[in-house]
Design a protein around this motif. Sequence first.
Motif, short mmCIF file in Angstrom:
data_model
loop_
_atom_site.label_atom_id
_atom_site.label_comp_id
_atom_site.label_asym_id
_atom_site.label_seq_id
_atom_site.Cartn_x
_atom_site.Cartn_y
_atom_site.Cartn_z
N UNK A 47 0.82 -1.21 0.00
CA UNK A 47 0.00 0.00 0.00
C UNK A 47 0.86 1.27 0.00
N UNK A 48 2.01 1.21 0.67
CA UNK A 48 2.92 2.36 0.65
C UNK A 48 3.46 2.61 -0.76
N UNK A 52 -0.85 -0.82 10.66
CA UNK A 52 0.45 -0.86 9.97
C UNK A 52 0.38 -0.13 8.63
N UNK A 53 -0.74 -0.28 7.92
CA UNK A 53 -0.92 0.40 6.63
C UNK A 53 -1.01 1.91 6.84
N UNK A 74 5.93 -3.82 16.93
CA UNK A 74 6.57 -3.14 15.81
C UNK A 74 5.55 -2.24 15.11
N UNK A 75 5.99 -1.03 14.72
CA UNK A 75 5.03 -0.09 14.13
C UNK A 75 4.46 -0.56 12.81
N UNK A 76 5.11 -1.53 12.18
CA UNK A 76 4.53 -2.04 10.93
C UNK A 76 3.64 -3.25 11.20
N UNK A 77 4.24 -4.36 11.67
CA UNK A 77 3.42 -5.58 11.77
C UNK A 77 2.63 -5.69 13.06
N UNK A 78 2.85 -4.81 14.01
CA UNK A 78 2.06 -4.85 15.24
C UNK A 78 2.73 -5.65 16.33
N UNK A 79 2.38 -6.97 16.43
CA UNK A 79 2.83 -7.76 17.56
C UNK A 79 3.25 -9.15 17.13
N UNK A 80 4.45 -9.55 17.53
CA UNK A 80 4.90 -10.94 17.38
C UNK A 80 5.03 -11.50 18.79
#
Length: 733
Positions: free
Chosen positions: A51-52, A103-104, A152-158
């Motif tokens: 999307x970016x 993330x998007x 993480x600001x992109x994928x959220x949570x691992x």
Amino acid sequence: MSVVSRLARRNALLTLGVSAVLSVLLSQLPLLNSLGYEFSLVMGVLLPFVLGIYWLSDAVRKIQTILLALAVPPLVMLVNTLFVKNCTYLEGLLFYVLAPVVGAAFSVALASAIESTATTRKKTWFACLYLGVLILPVFLRVYFSPQIFFFNHIFGFFAGSLYDDAIEIDERYFIFRAETLCLVALLLFWTSRHHIGQTSLRVLPALAAICVVGLELKSDDLGITSSYGHIRKTLVPIDSAGRWFMDASTSGIKKAVFRKRLELEIADLARVIDLKHVAPIQVFIYPDAATKKKFTGADNTEFAEPWTRTIHITESSFDHVIRHELVHILFGEFGDAIFGASFSVGLLEGIAVALETPSVDWTSDEFSAAMFKLGFAPSSPETLLGGFGFFTTLSGRSYTLMGSFVNYLLDAYGIETFKALYGGASFESLYHKSPTELIAEWTSAVAQIPVPPDLESTVRFRFERKSIFQTECPHAVAVSLKRGAAALSLWKHDDAEAFYRRALSMTEGKHASAALGYVNTKLLRAARSERPQSDSLFTETFREADSLIRRVEKPVALEFAVANALLWSKSRQMDSAAALLQHIYEQHISFGYDVAAVKRLSALTAGVDMSIFSPVVSGDFKDSLIQVELSALDSTSEKFKLYVLLAAEKDIDAHRYSGAFARLKTLTPLSARELELHRQLLLLDAALQTERFREAIEIAETVKQLSQLFSSRAAKMQLIDHVLQLYNVASAR
Ligand SMILES: [Zn+2]
């Protein structure tokens, strides 16, 4: 149609197409085929990037296209629920919003900031920054902090470990995503900096920046990140160098026992691996899995980081697992330069299993022989050397098989050659043989090992998976079980029962842990009720348990809990209890089960007070009961010996080794061979812990003679030699 609008249309369709194709692809893969944590995580890595890039392309009505592209995956997964059961679609939707949707927003805000700043190579700038935000914080955290979970600001949570199923959305995720949105706001203010001018809007970026800085400073306290400094506020050092840590409430004697064990294991492994010098190792021993999860992200998994020479382990697993984890650390110097590991997962885990504390039940070679005989091993075991083959082989089989294979390499070719192999040299250059040839040598050696029926039944119990029901909604089941256990620990019987009932209903009543939790909850409720209500509750529970035993896969733990409860509840069904215990014993699933079953059968015959097996009777009451009984009994009676054994077990649990030694030493042999071997093993432990080494050598000889009565004698002999070697005591052989 103009060229520009045709291009814009094509880009929009391409973006929607990529989103749809990704969703359909993931919907075909196990674990990723339902909307939930894993699907959202993978989408969270990929979709914001797409999307970016789209934002930086020629397009019109960009926002509508992006919203549509974000809506496609949950719709595809909604259709997929027709084929793959999803017990928690709505919760999955929340995971989806928190991961790829937010993330998007971040990714598109980053793209628009680049668009407003850079004049050329905008997409290259975007790709570099995207990868930087994605990878750099994770890499730094892995390398410099104890955590294996990541926000993480992109994928959220691992969530961390691969083996933990109970992944839930908690407030940390919302707080972290609030920080992401503040960053989004900052990026958007930057993008529109020329339009804002001197208006009062200028105060907003300052507020957003304060939020971001504040949350970053507080991130350890909020549980969004973790650090060694933070752990040291909960755990205290147990050694003078301040490298080994345990819970602050741990007693002095217990700290000493753990410290001694670490010293012994490290010294022994240094001998076995032939290390001249061992650099310091940090060991964090957590009081329970929940505390470990809070600081590291790992719940049921114990782990070692060779790159920081650090081990994270739960206290209850320490005894069995610490040596395994120490091997990972000590082999670090032979591994790769960055992580101190082997690139082959099979060799990495194989050496740890080969050198870990041996099992009292069977050797890893015997387990492997049985797995080959029963068809539990992969047809080409060399696939286990690689990560994919290793992790796709069921439930621990890979660990044991590779342990046996590495054992073979060590015995046949020595440890020095193996060290070079671990570091990445090829099999051919070191052994002048291919991995396939070496595997064939090992399998033909293992094929010589006889597989008695007891071994077969242990292997079936440990390594067999009959049906695939676990793959349906594994997370929802795991979460229910976890909540059930938490409720039970707070004595909230109604809540616990509801959670376990839910887990049972999701697995058609076949889940062994759910059934066990459910029955245990009902038994405890009955035990804590007044009569006559308690009598009717027990009767009802035993009836329900009876039907559950018929349904669940691997009902042994449940059968044992029921048999035990029939004893301690002093029901009028002692014959049923005896029959269940006899049934458990005859399967010979493990030495532990055999001892537990025989102990209760003997106690029943000898007329021991069954309160001693109750989970609701206090330790103090049991102590005084034993004292009263012992003072009145003839010391040669079986009943007397059983009470002494029970008292000694309590001594050992409380690290009162001298007391246990004194009790057990004077006892004449128990009549059941399992109980006598159990007594001698406790005695050996007590002798070694109290440094009575001369006695220990004599006891070890007795244990070896007793072991000859068992078909699993090889493992028992191996264990005794191992223990003597650990304490650096020469065997009398
Ligand atoms: Zn391991």
